[in-house]
Design a protein around this motif. Structure first.
Motif, mmCIF file in Angstrom:
data_model
loop_
_atom_site.group_PDB
_atom_site.id
_atom_site.type_symbol
_atom_site.label_atom_id
_atom_site.label_comp_id
_atom_site.label_asym_id
_atom_site.label_seq_id
_atom_site.Cartn_x
_atom_site.Cartn_y
_atom_site.Cartn_z
ATOM 1 N N PRO A 131 0.841 -1.196 0.000
ATOM 2 C CA PRO A 131 0.000 0.000 0.000
ATOM 3 C C PRO A 131 0.884 1.258 0.000
ATOM 4 C CG PRO A 131 -0.035 -1.086 2.145
ATOM 5 C CD PRO A 131 0.746 -1.979 1.234
ATOM 6 N N HIS A 132 0.521 2.231 -0.823
ATOM 7 C CA HIS A 132 1.220 3.531 -0.892
ATOM 8 C C HIS A 132 2.702 3.402 -1.250
ATOM 9 C CE1 HIS A 132 -2.461 4.511 1.060
ATOM 10 N NE2 HIS A 132 -2.105 3.916 2.184
ATOM 11 N N MET A 133 3.061 2.424 -2.019
ATOM 12 C CA MET A 133 4.474 2.257 -2.393
ATOM 13 C C MET A 133 4.592 2.178 -3.910
ATOM 14 S SD MET A 133 6.234 -0.850 -0.417
ATOM 15 C CE MET A 133 7.682 -0.706 0.513
ATOM 16 N N PRO A 134 5.591 2.812 -4.509
ATOM 17 C CA PRO A 134 5.813 2.544 -5.937
ATOM 18 C C PRO A 134 6.273 1.096 -6.106
ATOM 19 C CG PRO A 134 7.548 3.970 -5.072
ATOM 20 C CD PRO A 134 6.563 3.766 -3.957
ATOM 21 N N VAL A 135 5.766 0.452 -7.149
ATOM 22 C CA VAL A 135 6.038 -0.984 -7.332
ATOM 23 C C VAL A 135 6.575 -1.242 -8.743
ATOM 24 C CG1 VAL A 135 4.988 -3.296 -7.360
ATOM 25 C CG2 VAL A 135 4.170 -1.588 -5.732
ATOM 26 N N ALA A 136 7.534 -2.155 -8.828
ATOM 27 C CA ALA A 136 8.039 -2.601 -10.131
ATOM 28 C C ALA A 136 8.129 -4.120 -10.117
ATOM 29 C CB ALA A 136 9.409 -1.996 -10.403
ATOM 30 N N ILE A 137 8.125 -4.710 -11.311
ATOM 31 C CA ILE A 137 8.300 -6.161 -11.414
ATOM 32 C C ILE A 137 9.668 -6.427 -12.050
ATOM 33 C CG2 ILE A 137 7.429 -8.285 -12.481
ATOM 34 C CD1 ILE A 137 4.631 -7.176 -12.294
ATOM 35 N N CYS A 138 10.388 -7.382 -11.494
ATOM 36 C CA CYS A 138 11.714 -7.699 -12.007
ATOM 37 C C CYS A 138 11.897 -9.209 -11.933
ATOM 38 C CB CYS A 138 12.753 -6.976 -11.141
ATOM 39 S SG CYS A 138 14.408 -7.039 -11.816
ATOM 40 N N ALA A 139 12.222 -9.859 -13.052
ATOM 41 C CA ALA A 139 12.259 -11.326 -13.035
ATOM 42 C C ALA A 139 13.052 -11.907 -14.189
ATOM 43 C CB ALA A 139 10.831 -11.873 -13.102
ATOM 44 N N ASN A 140 13.643 -13.055 -13.914
ATOM 45 C CA ASN A 140 14.222 -13.901 -14.952
ATOM 46 C C ASN A 140 13.127 -14.913 -15.267
ATOM 47 O OD1 ASN A 140 15.723 -15.679 -16.475
ATOM 48 N ND2 ASN A 140 17.022 -16.365 -14.769
ATOM 49 N N LEU A 141 12.376 -14.658 -16.339
ATOM 50 C CA LEU A 141 11.129 -15.406 -16.565
ATOM 51 C C LEU A 141 11.356 -16.844 -16.998
ATOM 52 C CD1 LEU A 141 8.807 -12.881 -18.469
ATOM 53 C CD2 LEU A 141 8.762 -13.493 -16.049
ATOM 54 N N PRO A 142 10.438 -17.755 -16.577
ATOM 55 C CA PRO A 142 10.450 -19.096 -17.177
ATOM 56 C C PRO A 142 10.032 -18.945 -18.639
ATOM 57 C CG PRO A 142 8.558 -18.814 -15.691
ATOM 58 C CD PRO A 142 9.374 -17.566 -15.580
ATOM 59 N N TYR A 143 10.898 -19.420 -19.567
ATOM 60 C CA TYR A 143 10.690 -19.084 -20.981
ATOM 61 C C TYR A 143 9.464 -19.738 -21.612
ATOM 62 C CZ TYR A 143 15.268 -16.852 -20.844
ATOM 63 O OH TYR A 143 16.317 -16.028 -20.540
ATOM 64 N N TYR A 144 8.957 -20.835 -21.002
ATOM 65 C CA TYR A 144 7.819 -21.514 -21.638
ATOM 66 C C TYR A 144 6.531 -20.703 -21.532
ATOM 67 C CZ TYR A 144 6.034 -23.000 -17.037
ATOM 68 O OH TYR A 144 5.523 -23.012 -15.759
ATOM 69 N N ILE A 145 6.521 -19.670 -20.665
ATOM 70 C CA ILE A 145 5.310 -18.842 -20.556
ATOM 71 C C ILE A 145 5.628 -17.340 -20.564
ATOM 72 C CG2 ILE A 145 3.537 -20.320 -19.537
ATOM 73 C CD1 ILE A 145 4.565 -19.484 -16.766
ATOM 74 N N THR A 146 6.685 -16.967 -21.292
ATOM 75 C CA THR A 146 7.072 -15.544 -21.354
ATOM 76 C C THR A 146 5.906 -14.646 -21.783
ATOM 77 O OG1 THR A 146 9.341 -16.114 -21.915
ATOM 78 C CG2 THR A 146 8.627 -13.907 -22.492
ATOM 79 N N SER A 147 5.326 -14.941 -22.949
ATOM 80 C CA SER A 147 4.285 -14.040 -23.472
ATOM 81 C C SER A 147 3.030 -14.035 -22.599
ATOM 82 C CB SER A 147 3.901 -14.399 -24.908
ATOM 83 O OG SER A 147 4.968 -14.088 -25.728
ATOM 84 N N PRO A 148 2.513 -15.209 -22.158
ATOM 85 C CA PRO A 148 1.329 -15.145 -21.280
ATOM 86 C C PRO A 148 1.575 -14.317 -20.019
ATOM 87 C CG PRO A 148 1.707 -17.405 -21.999
ATOM 88 C CD PRO A 148 2.839 -16.600 -22.533
#
Ligand code: SAM
Length: 290
Positions: free
Chosen positions: A116-133
């Motif tokens: 709550p009340h915090m700027p948020v970002a997403i950062c990840a080394n994605l599993p490649y089998y579901i990158t686009s979804p």
């Protein structure tokens, strides 16, 4: 904290926990020590910020994020990793691991609860089998995040970040452009992972736009047009749109005339504005649904 980029440390964890990498879950863990600090820094991990990570692995990126941001929430599907993460991330008190499939998590509620009340970002080394979804779910859910910084296969990075009107562009590039401003940050060689995948990778950042890049009357029609136009990328709009929307050639000609876009163009030649014009003309002429 032990150095999780050190092959000796990783092999010791594998042996002690009897862990084997799951190919099906896209488990290629980072062992190049330069990559995670750079990803965390360029991915908005900083004081005052909350970070969501997808797929912790042994926690090599998680630790770099937790050193820089106020709080990290990590969604990891593989239950076998939980005891390992309890050990490798033991020294941190600002990390929460959620053992779930990211595609089934309500990320909007998670952000409201955890940050709550915090700027948020997403950062990840994605599993490649579901990158686009994963990327499309994050964008379509309109999360209150600033950026999405992810490691993906090099070819996927090029496709996602391709500009409209270029040969590399595809439906996913247009969808990404609609919500965000994409850029490739840096390449990462296949040797940076254990086990090493068959392809090279790249880190990309999508900076979320405050408003979509173009205004459309109905988003559903916009995305239908994008998907339909790229369904057979060598064919003209007259062909691709009439077949994907089940309209006659005459109806499609009328539609594109109304949109002010030549029926002989192909999807890869269109600008974002032209996609929006085509979608809006469809909504006005043929979309009878409320
Ligand atoms: N962050 C670690 C690193 O960089 O070494 C691991 C990255 S690895 C490419 C992808 C991680 O995502 C794995 O830990 C895997 O178990 C996890 N994963 C795979 N599918 C997932 C899903 N549907 N939801 C959440 N995590 C998933």
């Amino acid at each position: 904290m032990e150095n999780l980029s050190n092959i000796g440390v990783v092999k010791d964890i594998l042996a002690r926990h009897g862990f084997s990498f799951s190919k099906g879950l896209g488990q290629n863990f980072l062992i190049n020590p330069t990559v995670c600090p750079k990803m965390a820094e360029q991915g908005n991990a900083q004081p005052g910020w909350g970070i969501i990570e997808i797929g912790a692995g042994f926690g090599v990126l998680t630790a770099q994020l937790a050193q820089r941001a106020d709080k990290v929430v990590c969604i990891e599907i593989d239950q076998r990793l939980l005891p390992i993460l309890a050990e490798t991330l033991e020294e941190f008190n600002n990390i929460k691991i959620i053992n779930q499939d990211v595609l089934k998590v309500d990320l909007n509620s998670l952000i409201a609860q955890e940050f709550p009340h915090m700027p948020v970002a997403i950062c990840a080394n994605l599993p490649y089998y579901i990158t686009s979804p994963i990327i499309m779910k994050i964008l379509e859910d309109r999360l209150p995040i600033t950026s999405l910084t992810v490691m993906v296969q090099k070819e996927a990075a090029q496709r996602i970040c391709a500009q409209p009107g270029t040969r590399e562009v595809g439906a996913v590039s247009i969808a990404v452009q609609y919500y965000a401003q994409p850029q490739i940050l840096f390449p990462v060689s296949r040797g940076s992972f254990m086990p090493s995948p068959d392809v090279d990778s790249a880190v990309i950042r999508l900076d979320i736009r405050p408003q979509p890049l173009v205004q459309v009357a109905k988003e559903e029609d916009f995305f239908r047009v994008v998907k339909g136009a790229f369904s057979q990328r060598r064919k003209t709009l007259s062909n691709t749109l009439s077949s994907s929307f089940g309209l006659s050639k005459a109806q499609t000609a009328r539609w594109l005339e109304e949109a002010g876009v030549s029926a002989s163009l192909r999807a890869e030649q269109l600008s974002m504005e032209q996609f929006a014009q085509i979608a809006n003309a469809y909504t006005a002429l043929y979309d009878t649904k409320e």
